[in-house]
Design a protein around this motif. Sequence first.
Motif, PDB file in Angstrom:
ATOM      1  N   ALA A 147      58.386  -4.500 -25.671  1.00 38.40           N
ATOM      2  CA  ALA A 147      58.130  -3.538 -25.273  1.00 38.40           C
ATOM      3  C   ALA A 147      57.978  -3.527 -23.362  1.00 38.40           C
ATOM      4  N   GLY A 148      57.848  -3.423 -22.605  1.00 37.03           N
ATOM      5  CA  GLY A 148      57.964  -3.071 -20.938  1.00 37.03           C
ATOM      6  C   GLY A 148      56.811  -2.698 -21.013  1.00 37.03           C
ATOM      7  N   THR A 149      56.484  -1.908 -20.176  1.00 34.04           N
ATOM      8  CA  THR A 149      55.105  -0.971 -19.278  1.00 34.04           C
ATOM      9  C   THR A 149      54.452  -0.474 -21.470  1.00 34.04           C
ATOM     10  N   ALA A 150      54.913  -0.840 -22.128  1.00 36.18           N
ATOM     11  CA  ALA A 150      54.271  -0.533 -23.248  1.00 36.18           C
ATOM     12  C   ALA A 150      54.059  -1.464 -24.571  1.00 36.18           C
ATOM     13  N   THR A 151      53.937  -3.246 -23.353  1.00 37.58           N
ATOM     14  CA  THR A 151      53.662  -3.528 -23.879  1.00 37.58           C
ATOM     15  C   THR A 151      52.074  -4.230 -24.938  1.00 37.58           C
ATOM     16  N   ARG A 152      51.132  -3.415 -24.421  1.00 37.77           N
ATOM     17  CA  ARG A 152      50.098  -3.426 -24.953  1.00 37.77           C
ATOM     18  C   ARG A 152      49.743  -2.485 -26.309  1.00 37.77           C
ATOM     19  N   GLU A 157      50.021  -2.259 -32.384  1.00 39.72           N
ATOM     20  CA  GLU A 157      50.731  -1.656 -33.379  1.00 39.72           C
ATOM     21  C   GLU A 157      51.009  -3.017 -34.297  1.00 39.72           C
ATOM     22  N   PHE A 158      51.847  -3.552 -33.713  1.00 43.84           N
ATOM     23  CA  PHE A 158      52.030  -4.677 -34.603  1.00 43.84           C
ATOM     24  C   PHE A 158      50.965  -5.135 -34.707  1.00 43.84           C
ATOM     25  N   LEU A 159      49.940  -6.041 -34.076  1.00 40.27           N
ATOM     26  CA  LEU A 159      48.889  -6.738 -35.118  1.00 40.27           C
ATOM     27  C   LEU A 159      48.112  -5.215 -36.349  1.00 40.27           C
ATOM     28  N   GLY A 170      57.007 -15.981 -32.894  1.00 33.26           N
ATOM     29  CA  GLY A 170      57.185 -14.715 -32.747  1.00 33.26           C
ATOM     30  C   GLY A 170      56.168 -14.609 -31.705  1.00 33.26           C
ATOM     31  N   ASN A 171      56.316 -13.927 -30.700  1.00 33.92           N
ATOM     32  CA  ASN A 171      55.334 -13.466 -29.905  1.00 33.92           C
ATOM     33  C   ASN A 171      55.074 -11.840 -29.145  1.00 33.92           C
ATOM     34  N   LEU A 172      54.105 -11.979 -28.596  1.00 37.47           N
ATOM     35  CA  LEU A 172      53.681 -10.238 -28.186  1.00 37.47           C
ATOM     36  C   LEU A 172      55.315 -10.104 -27.098  1.00 37.47           C
ATOM     37  N   GLY A 173      55.245 -11.060 -26.332  1.00 35.86           N
ATOM     38  CA  GLY A 173      56.503 -10.649 -25.163  1.00 35.86           C
ATOM     39  C   GLY A 173      55.756  -9.954 -23.527  1.00 35.86           C
ATOM     40  N   PRO A 189      51.148  -5.021 -11.899  1.00 37.11           N
ATOM     41  CA  PRO A 189      51.239  -5.492 -12.933  1.00 37.11           C
ATOM     42  C   PRO A 189      49.793  -6.093 -12.979  1.00 37.11           C
ATOM     43  N   ASP A 190      49.301  -6.330 -13.961  1.00 35.94           N
ATOM     44  CA  ASP A 190      48.031  -6.926 -14.848  1.00 35.94           C
ATOM     45  C   ASP A 190      47.869  -8.415 -15.038  1.00 35.94           C
ATOM     46  N   LEU A 191      46.995  -9.216 -14.627  1.00 35.69           N
ATOM     47  CA  LEU A 191      47.964 -10.411 -16.064  1.00 35.69           C
ATOM     48  C   LEU A 191      46.921 -10.869 -16.306  1.00 35.69           C
ATOM     49  N   THR A 192      45.419  -9.514 -16.362  1.00 33.88           N
ATOM     50  CA  THR A 192      43.992  -9.549 -16.858  1.00 33.88           C
ATOM     51  C   THR A 192      44.767  -9.766 -18.335  1.00 33.88           C
ATOM     52  N   GLU A 193      45.533  -8.907 -18.865  1.00 34.02           N
ATOM     53  CA  GLU A 193      46.018  -8.778 -20.549  1.00 34.02           C
ATOM     54  C   GLU A 193      46.139  -9.599 -20.862  1.00 34.02           C
ATOM     55  N   LEU A 194      46.584 -10.834 -20.615  1.00 32.88           N
ATOM     56  CA  LEU A 194      47.371 -12.314 -21.276  1.00 32.88           C
ATOM     57  C   LEU A 194      46.408 -11.831 -22.270  1.00 32.88           C
ATOM     58  N   ALA A 195      44.989 -12.077 -20.969  1.00 32.33           N
ATOM     59  CA  ALA A 195      43.982 -12.993 -21.636  1.00 32.33           C
ATOM     60  C   ALA A 195      43.491 -12.158 -22.782  1.00 32.33           C
ATOM     61  N   ALA A 196      43.425 -10.793 -22.976  1.00 31.93           N
ATOM     62  CA  ALA A 196      42.528 -10.220 -24.355  1.00 31.93           C
ATOM     63  C   ALA A 196      43.880 -10.655 -24.716  1.00 31.93           C
ATOM     64  N   LEU A 197      44.819 -10.261 -25.289  1.00 33.38           N
ATOM     65  CA  LEU A 197      45.520  -9.795 -26.020  1.00 33.38           C
ATOM     66  C   LEU A 197      45.907 -11.524 -26.764  1.00 33.38           C
ATOM     67  N   ALA A 198      45.114 -12.956 -25.978  1.00 37.54           N
ATOM     68  CA  ALA A 198      45.088 -14.001 -26.212  1.00 37.54           C
ATOM     69  C   ALA A 198      44.361 -14.536 -27.439  1.00 37.54           C
ATOM     70  N   ARG A 199      42.893 -13.649 -27.392  1.00 35.34           N
ATOM     71  CA  ARG A 199      41.666 -13.749 -27.727  1.00 35.34           C
ATOM     72  C   ARG A 199      42.102 -13.583 -29.193  1.00 35.34           C
ATOM     73  N   ARG A 200      43.249 -12.298 -29.106  1.00 37.08           N
ATOM     74  CA  ARG A 200      43.269 -11.411 -30.877  1.00 37.08           C
ATOM     75  C   ARG A 200      44.009 -11.244 -31.645  1.00 37.08           C
ATOM     76  N   SER A 201      45.473 -12.456 -30.820  1.00 35.50           N
ATOM     77  CA  SER A 201      47.085 -12.239 -31.323  1.00 35.50           C
ATOM     78  C   SER A 201      46.918 -13.691 -31.725  1.00 35.50           C
ATOM     79  N   PRO A 202      47.211 -13.962 -33.574  1.00 31.79           N
ATOM     80  CA  PRO A 202      47.995 -15.019 -34.107  1.00 31.79           C
ATOM     81  C   PRO A 202      48.536 -15.556 -33.958  1.00 31.79           C
ATOM     82  N   VAL A 203      49.780 -15.107 -32.931  1.00 32.76           N
ATOM     83  CA  VAL A 203      50.747 -15.289 -32.573  1.00 32.76           C
ATOM     84  C   VAL A 203      51.341 -15.563 -30.458  1.00 32.76           C
ATOM     85  N   PRO A 204      51.623 -15.748 -29.965  1.00 30.06           N
ATOM     86  CA  PRO A 204      51.691 -16.492 -28.885  1.00 30.06           C
ATOM     87  C   PRO A 204      52.020 -15.148 -28.240  1.00 30.06           C
ATOM     88  N   VAL A 205      51.437 -14.546 -26.644  1.00 27.95           N
ATOM     89  CA  VAL A 205      50.852 -13.757 -26.259  1.00 27.95           C
ATOM     90  C   VAL A 205      52.524 -13.211 -24.971  1.00 27.95           C
TER      91      VAL A 205
END
Length: 589
Positions: A147-152, A157-159, A170-173, A189-205
Amino acid sequence: MDDLSLAALFDPAERASWLKLVASALVKAGRMTPDQDPAEAERLLTSFTYDGIGVRPLYTQDDAIGDDVVGVPGRAPFTRGPRITSADGWDVRQRHLDPDPAVTHEAVMADLENGVTSLWLAGMPPGSLKQVLDGVLLDLAPVVLDAGTATRETADEFLALLGDVQPPGGNLGADPIGLRARLGPSYEPDLTELAALARRSPVPVATVDATIYHDAGASDAQELGASLATGVAYLRALTDAGLDLAQAFDQLEFRYAANADQFLVIAKLRAARRLWSRMAEVCGAGQATGQRQHAVTSSAMMTRRDPWVNLLRTTLAAFGAGVGGAGAVTVQPFDAAIGLPDAFSRRIARNTSSLLVMESHLARVTDPAGGSWYVEQLTDELAQAAWSEFTALEREGGMLAALRKGRFAAEIGEVWQRRARNLALRKDPLTGVSEFPHLGEPEVVRKPLPKQPGGGLPGHRYAEEYEALRDAAGDARIFIATIGPVAVHTARASFAANLFQAGGLQTPTGEGARGFRESGATVACLASSDKFYAEHAEPVARELKEAGAQYVLLAGKPADHAGVDAYVFAGVDALAVLRDVHRRIGIGS
């Protein structure tokens, strides 16, 4: 039963004997002299990749790589594959780009009903996933977002759609560094978003998308080096935010380009797994899991002209990806460079993987390239070259720092310039474009691709310069003036026609001034043998100019023929010749 020795009736095969035979053949061909060392023959027949890796004409057991380096399938360093067995084949992953949710939903359902095993959703409009994935069993069909810049927003929406469903993959991409490479300084880029996604995602981020560098012209080692540096940056961000190493490694998937050079594709994927296993070892993460790989048939190799040849290119690329051990393979539709694919091109794309797995039984053998001295050597040398690229990026401060400073982009640009030169010289031939063009091909019309944001690394296609000439040519033509009997002029007339048609020029053929006047051309090219040129080139050139030819070329090595303005021959800069002829005809002026 006695041992069966298949070579018992033959003399022992020795490298020195082979070299002598090869040297003898090269002497006859005029490429060596009788007094040269036979060992020189191997050097003359060695070609080089864009990483400077020599590809020799012969590999023997003397070139074998040790078992401690290669390993076994399903075990570290995973060079021979991430699994002990691959009988089920790979994950057939289809990409969807159409921003119309209704159209994409229909395509998604058709894919899942006909062999596709996971979905890659790229650039879907915010709020459209519910419609796109309506009816999709998310506990059975993995979904990869892009989703590019709309990843979050898209991930949220997907979660929400997943709820309590536990998807099989799958993967959040999220790929913030890849976005920086694609968009340039306008995106930070803001790499801290990776951990924020990982804490609540059942799939790799996170997806490490190395195809961005491939499309910009990078060599295979540069593509691998960039992927390693990006992967390490994501590991740092995830562990700094509190995830342990095992969790961090499990959040990443790597996306690599697969082109029609099947052996380099095989070696690249094998080298990538070996390098990532080494990374896990150095980081102290152990060696329990291998790199999660997604191979995509190269966008750079796709052509708009004679796009049906792309069916062959993508088949070879998918073959290389499968043999190389990719966990997921995306075969791009043959019309991907033209626009959004239709139902037919999507069907053929997904059936390419089905045929390779189900009919060709490509997955029946684990690591079928294993044991090939050539592939093992190529894998080893490519891994070493990629590690050098990675360490250079780390010394510069990491992947983000390298992108900000621009050095890596400049090095990729240098490789692209070398490749572009080889494309111009037709050392890197493009079937249907620079070689054997089909001027009468039916036009393939597709709905335009969504506009992609840029500003960072460029995206190239190998055919782009030739296709620009084809687009500009219209009904322009050049007259091929043959001299002498058919048996004498056919070879060079065919060579000249092939060359000029690569620039979109029609090539009416005939003899002398009359044929030239009837052709409607203003430029001509002589075609015959050197023997006939010696007697006839000058008078025929003079006759053509008296008939109105503004410029006369000759198909053959440069010589001193009055009236001949230029020469075309094997190894000539085809693009330079074609641009010059276009200019003299008046195209684009």
